[in-house]
Scaffold this motif. Structure first.
Motif, short mmCIF file in Angstrom:
data_model
loop_
_atom_site.label_atom_id
_atom_site.label_comp_id
_atom_site.label_asym_id
_atom_site.label_seq_id
_atom_site.Cartn_x
_atom_site.Cartn_y
_atom_site.Cartn_z
N UNK A 194 45.87 60.61 30.89
CA UNK A 194 47.17 60.96 30.33
C UNK A 194 48.08 59.74 30.20
N UNK A 195 47.94 58.78 31.11
CA UNK A 195 48.73 57.55 30.98
C UNK A 195 48.17 56.68 29.86
N UNK A 196 46.84 56.67 29.71
CA UNK A 196 46.25 55.92 28.60
C UNK A 196 46.77 56.44 27.26
N UNK A 197 46.87 57.76 27.14
CA UNK A 197 47.37 58.33 25.89
C UNK A 197 48.80 57.86 25.61
N UNK A 244 46.81 55.70 13.65
CA UNK A 244 47.59 56.65 14.44
C UNK A 244 46.80 57.95 14.63
N UNK A 245 46.05 58.36 13.62
CA UNK A 245 45.25 59.59 13.74
C UNK A 245 44.24 59.47 14.87
N UNK A 246 43.63 58.29 15.02
CA UNK A 246 42.67 58.09 16.10
C UNK A 246 43.33 58.22 17.47
N UNK A 247 44.57 57.69 17.58
CA UNK A 247 45.30 57.81 18.84
C UNK A 247 45.63 59.27 19.14
N UNK A 248 46.09 59.99 18.12
CA UNK A 248 46.44 61.40 18.31
C UNK A 248 45.20 62.22 18.68
N UNK A 249 44.05 61.88 18.12
CA UNK A 249 42.82 62.61 18.45
C UNK A 249 42.49 62.48 19.94
N UNK A 250 42.74 61.30 20.49
CA UNK A 250 42.45 61.11 21.92
C UNK A 250 43.45 61.87 22.80
N UNK A 251 44.62 62.21 22.23
CA UNK A 251 45.63 62.94 22.99
C UNK A 251 45.33 64.45 23.05
#
Length: 368
Positions: A194-197, A244-251
């Motif tokens: 969760x902190x990585x996200x 940004x989509x890749x970051x959101x996918x990991x979230x």
């Protein structure tokens, strides 16, 4: 003669109320003297003082002009009264709730120090003495407020010069160390998911802690992430590009949480799926940073905080040839943190098209 402030209208001449306290203005020297909080006692004392200090003038003398009538002892405008008007002007600017709260605190601090003076008699020296009593950072913030306050008084015709203009901002030493890309990678690799996200999303969107933790999936509409910055009130539409989509996918998780940044696991104090408070982001970041021994040679207050991710991301964008100002929520490079914008209702549009994460994405999967 200017009508008295409603709080002073029923009081004897030369007696004024400033907050809970009463003050008597000496009709000859213009100096103010504290009269305590007892209204009845203050009124009695004011009548006695007026009887001794104000020379009576007969009607015959006034008509014949054989004796000049004593000048009015009513001040042109108490600074405290003008600050009431200034507070109203601030309300009309549509400040964000945080900016309005901070400005109100500053105005009240100024009122406590200078409110009993006549607006037209406040000198640069009095302003400088007040500013010198503050820390450099506080002094610069108060100077900005005072400068704006006196400019508004000029615009209303109460005074003709601004005593703040010739004062100077104080030099503020930069205390906090910048976060390097290498150290960001190390902290990221040692952090819980969760902190990585939060680290990823903060780095690519350049948003502050309070804006990151407030983001929900409902803010994602038609390929655009919409938010309104808490600090400035700036409305921002961030295009969801591939990086940004890749970051959101990991979230995303299977917890069906409405929050983009949320706890993946529960604890005695939190439940899985709960949003993360901004203070928790900071404390978790500090804990990982210190556990790795990073910046241990620096005093605690000088070690980079979570907020430094915003600066790191901006520097990475600039190094890749992209101006980060729009993502930061600023409309110009000259904007300060107390930036006030009367046109903040319009949306700013930003597109994080450059993948600033690509050079170290592989390191995210490495164990600490």
């Amino acid at each position: 003669m200017r009508p008295r402030n409603p709080a002073n209208r029923a009081l004897p001449v030369n007696l004024y109320k400033n907050g809970r306290y009463y003050q008597y203005r000496h009709p000859q020297t213009g100096r103010y003297h504290g009269m305590g909080t007892d209204r009845a006692a203050a009124i009695r004392a004011a009548h006695q003082l007026n009887a001794q200090l104000i020379e009576p003038i007969s009607l015959t003398e006034r008509v014949l002009g054989t004796k000049r009538q004593a000048p009015s002892t009513e001040p042109t405008l108490l600074f405290s009264d003008w600050l009431d008007t200034y507070a109203t002007l601030l309300d009309e600017r549509g400040l964000s709730s945080l900016s309005r709260y901070n400005r109100q605190r500053q105005v009240e601090r100024i009122r406590a120090a200078l409110g009993a003076l006549d607006l037209s008699t406040i000198t640069t020296r009095r302003i400088a003495e007040f500013l010198d009593a503050q820390t450099p950072r506080q002094a610069n913030a108060y100077r900005s407020v005072l400068n704006d306050c006196f400019n508004e008084a000029i615009a209303k015709g109460h005074i003709t010069t601004n005593p703040v203009t010739v004062t100077k901002n104080k030099r503020v030493a930069t205390q906090r160390q910048r976060l390097t890309l290498e150290d960001f990678q190390r902290i990221h690799a040692a952090s819980p998911i969760h902190l990585q996200n939060a680290l990823d999303l903060g780095l690519i969107t350049l948003q502050r802690r309070e804006d990151l933790v407030s983001l929900s999936w409902s803010d994602l509409r038609d390929g655009v992430l919409e938010l309104q910055q808490h600090k400035t009130g700036t409305r921002l539409r961030i295009t969801v590009t591939k990086p940004l989509a890749r970051v959101l996918d990991t979230c995303r998780s299977n917890l069906d949480s409405p929050w983009i940044i949320h706890y993946r696991r529960g604890s005695p104090h939190t439940r899985a799926g709960d949003p993360i408070a901004k203070q928790q982001l900071s404390s978790m970041f500090r804990a990982v940073r210190d556990s790795l021994g990073l910046y241990a040679e620096l005093p605690i207050r000088q070690r980079p905080s979570f907020h430094e991710i915003r600066s790191l991301g901006a520097r990475l964008y600039e190094a890749r040839g992209m101006d980060p100002q729009t993502l930061l929520g600023h409309k110009s490079r000259q904007m300060t943190e107390v930036y006030l914008d009367s046109r903040r209702e319009e949306w700013l549009v930003a597109s994080p098209a450059v993948d600033i994460l690509e050079n170290f994405r592989e390191s995210f999967d490495k164990p600490s």
